[in-house]
Design a protein around this motif. Structure first.
Motif: not given
Lengths: 597, 597
Positions: B71-82, B285-290, B321-329
């Motif tokens: 993804s060109r624009t996905l911003a990865v990092g800590p997110v709430a649910v994870v 993450s995939v849903s945001v990226a798509q 660190g700890y588990p990360v994924t793509g964040g929506f906002a």
């Protein structure tokens, strides 16, 4: 009254019962009784229970099924696979031979009865559909092998045990030096005779001048002949003194009527096993019942069958039995012998009750090796390794489910095997439908027909992309459709309209609706309108319950041709065959044949 | 090289990197950095970890994703649910605040990274499809409520805990008397400001004369303003002495690079949780990226996304660190701010690294109540109870899956919730397709069209029964088809031919093949021939791999009309409308509309 008759089918057929039906039922019952005596003793032994429990399980349960069942000809009682499942489950909570073990078997019958009746009342028969054919077939083959292996100890006259093929095999090899030769002779002789009797007795009887029908029926009495001859041999030759194990004292009399002990802790421990016994027993029984009913253009009611089998198991639980279900071989015999109504089952119960009263003293001298031979010959006939080859040819997915079930059953036991099989077949189904075939379609010039651009000489409009989705849309494939559309559009910058042809979409769920909305919004962001064509009624009704139809950027066309006529009225050109369609595969049969022409 | 570029997308876009892309990326990175600092501190707190772990999780993982992600624009990092899932899983093996707890979070990142990379290499991204939309939506709503409830303790200045809504609520109510008033004031003020900032800051900035775009971007800096103001307030008003809890000393410097400790026992205990974290993180993450890729007509590669997210988690595991994924906002902000390539993520990592070096001393005085307010406002915006109503209107099945997921998540915790949700949606899907719509069809006089006899004025032949099956055939519905055919035939004694119209059958498995064979044999026993019509190509190809086609008692017709013309050339009559078709329901959309005309 009608409502009552639905739950008590006897009220229906009982009113029309006549002399002719009685004669047919009585003859069939006599033959099934003769067949069932050795079977019920043998399967009780397989279940690790005293032989008399098998007789008890063949009396009241048959009467209960006669009252509540819908099959005219199903013969209920102890069967091999359910006996093995009973042994596995009871063995986890008690030692074979103990009073607790017998109580566990009773508890399994009780739980299974309650579950079956509950599923019947709640119309949950569909649960049995989770057992796919490859899983059942693989499970029966593997448990047939396990059962045969578990009975070799009786043929050898040794003690061995284990719930997996490796454990059983190891145990047998270690016990081999202790084998008892007279037992082995009796066991092998019985096995050889019974194996021959399955195929050879019938033509032999015909050569003796019996009619084909009579010969077929009498050929089923092989096990009884083996039992009678072996009892005589034991008594005449004093084989007991030479180490041949016999059944021993069998209590004489009718089954004791009593409620099973109240034991919630035991019940809780047995719930999963009782559930497996219920659905496996039900699936097998329904399949037999349907096959026989079809031969006479009758039909059975699966939900009422649940109640019938549940009642049979409850009857087993209050009369000293263990879990029962409809048996294949004896149902066929019942059918062939002319049983006309479920009353035949009740008469069979009478026959077994008489045997319990009269014949039990004779059974004391019956060698267990002969019972083991009965079981081995019966279950090996169920082993179908050829099914592996046929299934491999048909579908790798189904093969994987079947092979997985067989390997896990043999390697880790029956319960692990069936659970793995169900999980595998569900996952493989989800996977199989998770990548639906999607074809880019174009118009066959001069017609209203649209076909895959890769298979046919068709024309397209560069601005209108037609995609035919060949699968119902649901959560497992919703995202795949998103990706397919996105990729198809990314490859075609000139596209202004996407038309999804939904002629093959039989259903749509909320995940797929969400995906359609996402697709629509994403296309909208890219300046493209989304249209649908040839949407089926149930799908359209479903979409109408959301705001998708109102929000749709494009239209819903009755036919794909109408969509093209509206969206690209003038300019069509040859489709760019070099363009890679999103997912490759498939074509319709008529298309292929038309090409051939 | 092409193969390498597939696994390292940076080799592709990196070669075309220019000044324009750099400017876009750098601006976006600056804004995302400002947004990410409070978020990463807050989500680390939610995960029960020291705040600095959140910063560490926002440095190397972003660089790893920039190298491997598509993804060109996905911003990865800590997110709430994870973060919540991490807290739940780590909490089962260690006490929050202990070194073992931090080690468990690292181990989760490691396991999750390995699983994601493995799924990517094996192309198993489809596993995420098991999370249906109602289940994800319900899970996010329920975990948003759980997260908000878990943060109330920081707003109240008390200690409370629990993994279910009941436990959390009870714990909070008991702790209520100990609430710290200054903390409550700070917390409520921050919550009120942040809630207003989400909606009101942007128009306010526009009224101040900023352009719409600038206002939109600056409106995202609300949390940073709250953080800065609250730090000033704590220092100026001496709030720490009045009982307001603050973050405390945050270690200054770059993340420590070290392999996570080798601890197979810990890993084994965390495998199920790591799997849930992996697939939930991936699905989100995939849903945001798509969605973002679609806006620019780009596309992402889900299997390579697994590798990108896996690499990010492995990077988190070796850098404290700890588990990360793509964040929506933050991905939306990144996109809106003009990020053009994944390099923006690497620049953001640089910004966070700078903050770790320079800003950490200031953060010591940050009230935890403000971080809690950040979390509460963010997660409550994800709670969507309206989805329950919309899903109810659309489908009771999907509603049941959603409601079940919400109730079990709230009542039994996040892991039980997601597992229940997946099991429910799979079972409901199987049930939904287990009773396919089957219509008795007749000919519309004078045409080649065949329609449901209950919906249209059609003609039939008494000897030929046409049944249209509106579903792919597989194990869950194979027996239902057997029953439907059997019942339909039992009701029509004059039938001599059954023609199954398969136009809507997209697939067939071994169970369905077995059922078709059974149907054929049963019909044969009753003197009826079985025919098929309009079989699709993939289904025909499949059938050709068995001996069904050779054994078929009837023929396979290209069109249903051809079948009728052949089997019942002369005699047709009005269909007996009184005859009940086997299963009621449905019609196709074109049919309904044609009626309307």
């Amino acid at each position: 009254m009608d409502r009552l008759a639905r739950y008590l089918p006897v009220l229906d057929w009982g009113r029309r019962y006549d002399r002719q039906a009685f004669l047919g039922d009585a003859l069939a019952a006599a033959i099934v009784t003769v067949m069932l005596i050795p079977q019920s003793l043998a399967y009780a032994m397989l279940a690790g229970l005293p032989p008399v429990v098998g007789l008890y399980a063949s009396i009241l349960p048959l009467v209960a099924y006669a009252l509540f069942g819908t099959s005219r000809t199903l013969a209920v009682g102890p069967v091999a696979v359910v006996s093995l499942l009973t042994a596995t489950a009871a063995g986890t909570v008690a030692a074979p031979g103990s009073a607790e073990y017998v109580a566990a078997a009773l508890a399994l019958a009780l739980l299974s009865g309650v579950m079956l009746v509950a599923m019947g009342v709640l119309r949950l028969g569909f649960v049995a559909n989770l057992l796919s054919h490859p899983v059942i077939s693989g499970f029966i083959t593997a448990s047939g092998l396990l059962i045969a292996a578990s009975q070799l100890q009786h043929i050898l006259g040794v003690r061995a045990g284990g719930h997996t093929l490796v454990d059983l095999g190891g145990s047998l090899v270690r016990a081999l030096p202790d084998a008892n030769v007279p037992t082995l002779v009796v066991g092998l002789a019985a096995t050889a005779f019974l194996a021959w009797a399955r195929k050879g007795l019938r033509p032999a009887l015909q050569r003796l001048g019996l009619s084909a029908g009579t010969a077929a029926l009498l050929s089923r009495t092989g096990p009884v002949v083996a039992v009678a001859v072996s009892i005589l041999a034991v008594v005449a030759l004093g084989l007991e003194a030479r180490g041949v194990a016999v059944v021993g004292d069998v209590p004489q009399g009718l089954p004791p009527l009593a409620l099973p002990p109240f034991d919630p802790a035991l019940w809780a421990a047995l719930v999963p096993a009782a559930f497996l016994i219920s659905i496996i027993g039900f699936a097998e029984s329904v399949s037999v019942a349907q096959t026989l009913a079809a031969k006479r253009r009758q039909s059975i009611k699966p939900d009422q069958e649940l109640i019938g089998l549940g009642a049979a198991n409850l009857a087993a639980a209050i009369s000293g039995g263990y879990p029962v279900t409809g048996g294949f071989a004896r149902s066929v015999v019942n059918f062939d012998a002319g049983a006309e109504t479920p009353a035949a089952g009740a008469y069979t119960a009478g026959g077994i009750a008489l045997a319990s009263l009269v014949l039990t003293p004779l059974l004391a001298h019956l060698p267990t090796a002969v019972l083991a031979a009965t079981i081995i010959v019966a279950v090996l006939s169920l082993v179908d390794l050829g099914a592996l080859r046929r299934t491999w040819a048909f579908s790798r997915f189904d093969f994987a489910a079947m092979a997985g079930t067989i390997l896990v059953t043999l390697g880790f036991g029956v319960e692990a095997g069936i659970v793995t099989g169900v999980a595998l077949s569900v996952l493989l189904h989800l996977w199989r439908t998770s990548r639906p075939h999607v074809a880019v379609i174009g118009q066959i010039p001069g017609t209203h027909h649209f076909r895959n651009v890769r298979r046919h000489d068709v024309v397209c409009s560069p601005e209108v992309l037609g995609l035919r989705i060949d699968e119902s849309l649901y959560f497992a494939n919703a995202r795949a459709i998103e990706a397919v559309v996105q990729e198809a559009v990314a490859e075609r910058p000139e596209v202004r309209h996407v038309v999804l042809n939904c002629a093959a979409v039989n259903g749509i769920d909320a995940s797929a609706l969400e995906s359609l909305e996402l697709i629509m919004h994403r296309l909208h962001d890219a300046g493209i309108r989304l249209h649908l064509s040839e949407v089926k009624g149930p799908v359209m009704d479903r979409l109408a319950r959301s705001d998708f139809v109102d929000a749709l950027t494009g239209r819903i066309f009755l036919s794909h041709h109408e969509a093209l006529a509206e969206l690209a009225p003038e300019t069509t050109r040859d489709c760019d065959a070099a363009v890679r369609p999103p997912i490759d595969a498939g074509r319709t049969f008529p298309e292929r044949t038309q090409r051939g022409r």
